[in-house]
Design a protein around this motif. Structure first.
Motif, PDB file in Angstrom:
ATOM      1  N   ARG A   1       0.822  -1.216   0.000  1.00  0.00           N
ATOM      2  CA  ARG A   1       0.000   0.000   0.000  1.00  0.00           C
ATOM      3  C   ARG A   1       0.852   1.261   0.000  1.00  0.00           C
ATOM      4  NH1 ARG A   1      -4.428   0.585  -2.460  1.00  0.00           N
ATOM      5  NH2 ARG A   1      -4.698  -1.582  -2.988  1.00  0.00           N
ATOM      6  N   GLU A   2       1.930   1.231   0.766  1.00  0.00           N
ATOM      7  CA  GLU A   2       2.789   2.416   0.830  1.00  0.00           C
ATOM      8  C   GLU A   2       4.232   2.038   0.543  1.00  0.00           C
ATOM      9  OE1 GLU A   2       2.240   5.699   1.100  1.00  0.00           O
ATOM     10  OE2 GLU A   2       0.113   5.180   0.917  1.00  0.00           O
ATOM     11  N   PRO A   3       4.621   1.963  -0.739  1.00  0.00           N
ATOM     12  CA  PRO A   3       6.022   1.641  -1.040  1.00  0.00           C
ATOM     13  C   PRO A   3       6.943   2.716  -0.471  1.00  0.00           C
ATOM     14  CG  PRO A   3       4.683   1.783  -3.047  1.00  0.00           C
ATOM     15  CD  PRO A   3       3.837   2.262  -1.932  1.00  0.00           C
ATOM     16  N   ASP A   4       8.161   2.305  -0.118  1.00  0.00           N
ATOM     17  CA  ASP A   4       9.095   3.233   0.531  1.00  0.00           C
ATOM     18  C   ASP A   4       9.436   4.425  -0.355  1.00  0.00           C
ATOM     19  OD1 ASP A   4       9.096   1.508   2.599  1.00  0.00           O
ATOM     20  OD2 ASP A   4      10.917   0.441   1.974  1.00  0.00           O
TER      21      ASP A   4
ATOM     22  N   GLN B   1       0.393   4.909  -8.464  1.00  0.00           N
ATOM     23  CA  GLN B   1      -0.857   5.617  -8.199  1.00  0.00           C
ATOM     24  C   GLN B   1      -1.810   5.553  -9.400  1.00  0.00           C
ATOM     25  OE1 GLN B   1      -1.611   6.687  -5.242  1.00  0.00           O
ATOM     26  NE2 GLN B   1      -3.659   7.227  -6.003  1.00  0.00           N
ATOM     27  N   THR B   2      -1.235   5.783 -10.600  1.00  0.00           N
ATOM     28  CA  THR B   2      -2.081   5.806 -11.796  1.00  0.00           C
ATOM     29  C   THR B   2      -2.732   4.444 -12.018  1.00  0.00           C
ATOM     30  OG1 THR B   2      -0.245   5.203 -13.205  1.00  0.00           O
ATOM     31  CG2 THR B   2      -0.697   7.546 -12.971  1.00  0.00           C
TER      32      THR B   2
ATOM     33  N   ARG C   1      -6.951   2.966 -11.580  1.00  0.00           N
ATOM     34  CA  ARG C   1      -7.711   2.141 -12.518  1.00  0.00           C
ATOM     35  C   ARG C   1      -7.980   0.765 -11.945  1.00  0.00           C
ATOM     36  NH1 ARG C   1      -3.432   2.930 -16.855  1.00  0.00           N
ATOM     37  NH2 ARG C   1      -4.153   0.873 -17.505  1.00  0.00           N
ATOM     38  N   ASN C   2      -7.697   0.597 -10.638  1.00  0.00           N
ATOM     39  CA  ASN C   2      -7.981  -0.670  -9.954  1.00  0.00           C
ATOM     40  C   ASN C   2      -7.270  -1.869 -10.566  1.00  0.00           C
ATOM     41  OD1 ASN C   2      -9.596  -0.007  -7.783  1.00  0.00           O
ATOM     42  ND2 ASN C   2     -11.372   0.268  -9.138  1.00  0.00           N
ATOM     43  N   VAL C   3      -6.041  -1.642 -11.072  1.00  0.00           N
ATOM     44  CA  VAL C   3      -5.334  -2.762 -11.679  1.00  0.00           C
ATOM     45  C   VAL C   3      -4.652  -3.593 -10.600  1.00  0.00           C
ATOM     46  CG1 VAL C   3      -3.578  -3.433 -13.336  1.00  0.00           C
ATOM     47  CG2 VAL C   3      -5.017  -1.464 -13.787  1.00  0.00           C
TER      48      VAL C   3
END
Lengths: 219, 270
Positions: free
Chosen positions: B250-253, B262-263, B267-269
């Protein structure tokens, strides 16, 4: 129409047609081969060779065929190159046609997508194999129509060879016209002969085109 | 999330080693100081924004692009350049061809040879490069086509195949040479969405069989579910290389990874 004239001059006209076909076939096939060599050299050699080729192509394309023929036939002996009219005709035809052929091949090389060659390199294919198996068969698709077209143009350029007394079709026709004071009939027959060559070449080109594009047909 | 299919023996140790590798095009630095290992039987996905150098990195691995700094080695052998020669001198074309035979490549635009049938495309290099007889080469090519589920299309020309089928023939062409590693340069980017699945399915099967694969891709689903590790590139640098679970957390460093993903999230990929 005075038919007996054609009985008398028929054999000479046929002979002339034979010489025309010989000069055309030998000259344009030689030009095709030389043009291919030139295109390959231009593509794969060092800069100085490319400048020489560039100059050659520009000079030959930039001067009339008749001048080239005169220089070769009448100028040749000054440098020890003594040729019979037919030899001079064929050689000058080869020289004259080669830059046009080389330009057609050059456009053919450029038409083959780079990725085709890369894919061949990736499986370890040698450059000569790539040329023979991948590039050449594919460039035949775009270059067959312009090649056919140029062969057709060359059929009629053979008439110029008469100026150095090559006993080809126009030469024989002029002889007949001068000796018999008939002008319309001989030149109508002359046109018929050229037209036969043109439709023959066109037919052959169509066959080649069908052969080299068969993979593009929708199944 | 990583595929848990057991890998064949010998997995784990590096087969490709990239050390401080760099590549410039005139004034433009496409890659700088890239150091990366690809382990045997591993699936490594290269992701990143366009222009980040993913494809260039891939093309340096088989010397389609001549890297100009650092090293690329396959099983310890320096790729493209002669060993220990300074300034650099390219290997002979014969040696380079031998090296490339061990590295299969699949392109975005398939690059099938249009004047040959599917079978001829696959058999061509077996005949011309490996020197196999025509019958043996065709038999092997048929087997490779069977692997990509295209046995029935052997006699079709590329013009009569869909994009997905063409790409699978391209994969068969590469695997018929029995390479040690396979490189994929955006293998599904030129395909209609409904054809992407069949190509990815074949790639998954190859991964399950233990093929070492380096895949440049925009298919984040594939990267998340099939890759063993994912490398993220940005502006010619390798930013991070980690298991997909870390990259797609969820939160890459790294902030650049975050904004890139984010993009896709929108698009829920993934």
């Amino acid at each position: 129409m005075e038919l007996d004239l054609f009985v008398r001059y028929g054999p000479a006209l046929i002979r002339g047609f034979g010489v025309t076909i010989l000069c055309w076939a030998a000259g344009s096939l030689g030009g095709l081969v030389l043009g291919f060599v030139i295109a390959c050299l231009y593509r794969w050699s060092i800069a100085p060779v490319r400048w020489v080729i560039y100059a050659y192509v520009e000079v030959i394309r930039g001067t009339p065929f008749m001048i080239q023929l005169f220089i070769l036939y009448y100028g040749g002996p000054y440098v020890g190159l003594v040729l019979s009219p037919v030899q001079a005709g064929i050689l000058s035809f080869i020289v004259y046609g080669s830059p046009y052929f080389s330009e057609i091949f050059r456009s053919g090389f450029n038409a083959v997508p780079k990725g085709q060659v890369e894919a061949a390199r990736c499986v370890g294919m040698a450059e000569a194999t790539i040329l023979r198996r991948i590039v050449l068969p594919q460039m035949l698709v775009p270059i067959t129509p312009p090649l056919t077209n140029f062969f057709i143009i060359l059929t009629k350029e053979t008439a110029i060879l008469s100026v150095v007394t090559v006993p080809e079709l126009l030469y024989e026709t002029q002889t007949m016209a001068a000796e018999t004071f008939t002008y319309v009939e001989p030149f109508l027959v002359l046109s018929l002969f050229y037209w036969l060559m043109v439709i023959g070449t066109n037919w052959l080109g169509g066959r080649v085109e069908a052969r080299v594009t068969r993979h593009l047909k929708r199944a | 999330m990583a595929d848990t299919t057991p890998k064949s023996n010998g997995a784990g140790e590096p087969i490709i080693t990239v050390r401080n590798m760099g590549k410039s095009f005139d004034d433009f630095v496409a890659l700088r100081d890239v150091t990366l290992d690809v382990n045997r039987s591993e699936v490594l996905c290269l992701i990143g924004p366009s222009g980040s150098g993913k494809s260039t990195l891939l093309r340096c691995l088989n010397f389609l692009e001549a890297y100009d700094a650092g090293e690329v080695r396959l099983d310890g052998e320096l790729i493209g350049w002669q060993e220990g020669v300074s300034p650099r001198k390219a290997r002979s074309s014969g040696t380079l061809r031998k090296q490339r035979q061990h590295i299969g490549m699949v392109f975005q635009q398939f690059n099938l040879w249009p004047h040959m049938t599917a079978l001829e495309n696959v058999a061509e290099a077996l005949i011309q490069v490996k020197g196999m007889g025509k019958a043996a080469a065709c038999e092997k090519a048929q087997a490779a086509l069977a692997k990509v589920h295209l046995s029935d299309k052997a006699q079709s020309y590329p013009a009569n195949l869909s994009g997905g089928q063409q790409q699978r023939v391209a994969i068969a062409r590469a695997i018929a040479m029995e390479p040690r590693v396979m490189l994929f340069d955006e293998p599904t980017s030129a395909l209609d969405p409904e054809l992407v699945g069949e190509v990815l399915a074949v790639m998954k099967e190859m991964a399950a069989e233990g093929m070492t694969m380096v895949v440049v891709t925009h298919e984040m689903g594939f990267a998340a579910h099939v890759a063993d590790r994912v490398a993220f590139l940005d502006a010619g640098r390798l930013v991070t290389c980690a298991p997909p679970a870390d990259i797609f957390a969820r939160e890459p460093d790294d902030a650049r990874v975050r904004s890139f993903l984010q993009t896709y999230r929108e698009r829920n990929v993934v």
